[in-house]
Structures are given as C-alpha cells and as structure tokens.
Design a protein around this motif. Structure first.
Motif, mmCIF file in Angstrom:
data_model
loop_
_atom_site.group_PDB
_atom_site.id
_atom_site.type_symbol
_atom_site.label_atom_id
_atom_site.label_comp_id
_atom_site.label_asym_id
_atom_site.label_seq_id
_atom_site.Cartn_x
_atom_site.Cartn_y
_atom_site.Cartn_z
ATOM 1 N N GLU A 23 0.834 -1.204 0.000
ATOM 2 C CA GLU A 23 0.000 0.000 0.000
ATOM 3 C C GLU A 23 0.871 1.258 0.000
ATOM 4 O O GLU A 23 0.612 2.200 -0.740
ATOM 5 C CB GLU A 23 -0.938 -0.002 1.202
ATOM 6 C CG GLU A 23 -2.044 -1.030 1.102
ATOM 7 C CD GLU A 23 -2.848 -1.188 2.383
ATOM 8 O OE1 GLU A 23 -2.601 -0.425 3.363
ATOM 9 O OE2 GLU A 23 -3.711 -2.070 2.428
ATOM 10 N N HIS A 24 1.898 1.263 0.842
ATOM 11 C CA HIS A 24 2.818 2.405 0.869
ATOM 12 C C HIS A 24 3.543 2.550 -0.465
ATOM 13 O O HIS A 24 3.724 3.663 -0.962
ATOM 14 C CB HIS A 24 3.840 2.260 1.997
ATOM 15 C CG HIS A 24 3.283 2.499 3.356
ATOM 16 N ND1 HIS A 24 2.750 3.709 3.763
ATOM 17 C CD2 HIS A 24 3.190 1.682 4.425
ATOM 18 C CE1 HIS A 24 2.354 3.623 5.013
ATOM 19 N NE2 HIS A 24 2.605 2.393 5.442
ATOM 20 N N LYS A 27 1.488 4.186 -3.055
ATOM 21 C CA LYS A 27 1.326 5.623 -2.792
ATOM 22 C C LYS A 27 2.657 6.372 -2.918
ATOM 23 O O LYS A 27 2.722 7.559 -2.615
ATOM 24 C CB LYS A 27 0.774 5.834 -1.380
ATOM 25 C CG LYS A 27 -0.629 5.324 -1.173
ATOM 26 C CD LYS A 27 -1.032 5.530 0.269
ATOM 27 C CE LYS A 27 -2.377 4.913 0.573
ATOM 28 N NZ LYS A 27 -2.717 5.037 2.013
#
Length: 108
Positions: A23-24, A27
């Motif tokens: 997820e990081h 992003k």
C-alpha cells in the motif's frame, strides 16, 4: 526510465504479510514501505528484490545494489531482478563519477 516493480513474482502468502508495504509502495511512500517490509523478513529472492527496489527509490543505491545482488544469487537470470540491478548500479555509478565500473580490481 520505466518504473520499478515491487512484486517480481511474489507468491500470495508473502503478500499477505506485506500488504501494508505494498500500500505504501503504491502511494510512493517508499521509506514507510521499506520499514514495513523489513518488519516481515524472508530469506527469499522476492524479499531481497523488494528491499533492494525500495532502497533504490530512497536513493540508497549502494544498499540497493547489495540487496539486488543477493536476490540475483538466489534467483539468477530473473529479468526483473536483472533490470532493477542494472538501474541501481547505474545510479550508484552516477554518485561515484570517478569510477567507470563497479569492479574494484580494474582501478589498481
């Protein structure tokens, strides 16, 4: 240059542990992704590849090369590893302009 891939064929069981890291990564929060990934280490080419890829994105090129080399030793001839390793080596050489290669024996 083409974007680096975080997966390199990681199996689904490993991704369950690495969900927050992914997820990081998506992003572009690379330091957070790296921290999260290192919380779940595995002695696999996928782990070393992913850490090396994230280190590349944080501009830690020397460490990136080291992790990608380890991934390459475990899983030689993988195109993703080879590609990212070549990018990391090139970035490292740009930081060290006095060297024309990473072979220290060529400068003796």
């Amino acid at each position: 240059f083409p974007p680096l891939s975080l997966s390199a064929g990681v199996n689904q069981n490993l991704w369950k542990e690495w969900t927050k890291a992914k997820e990081h990564f998506e992003k572009k929060e690379y330091p957070q992704a790296l921290q999260e990934l290192k919380r779940h280490p595995h002695e696999t080419s996928h782990y070393y590849y992913n850490v090396g890829t994230l280190l590349y994105h944080t501009q830690a090129y020397g460490e990136s090369v080291a992790y990608l080399e380890k991934a390459n030793r475990i899983l030689p001839h993988d195109r993703n590893i080879q590609f990212n390793l070549s990018l990391a080596r090139a970035a490292l050489l740009k930081q060290l302009p006095q060297f024309s290669s990473l072979d220290p024996s060529s400068h003796w």
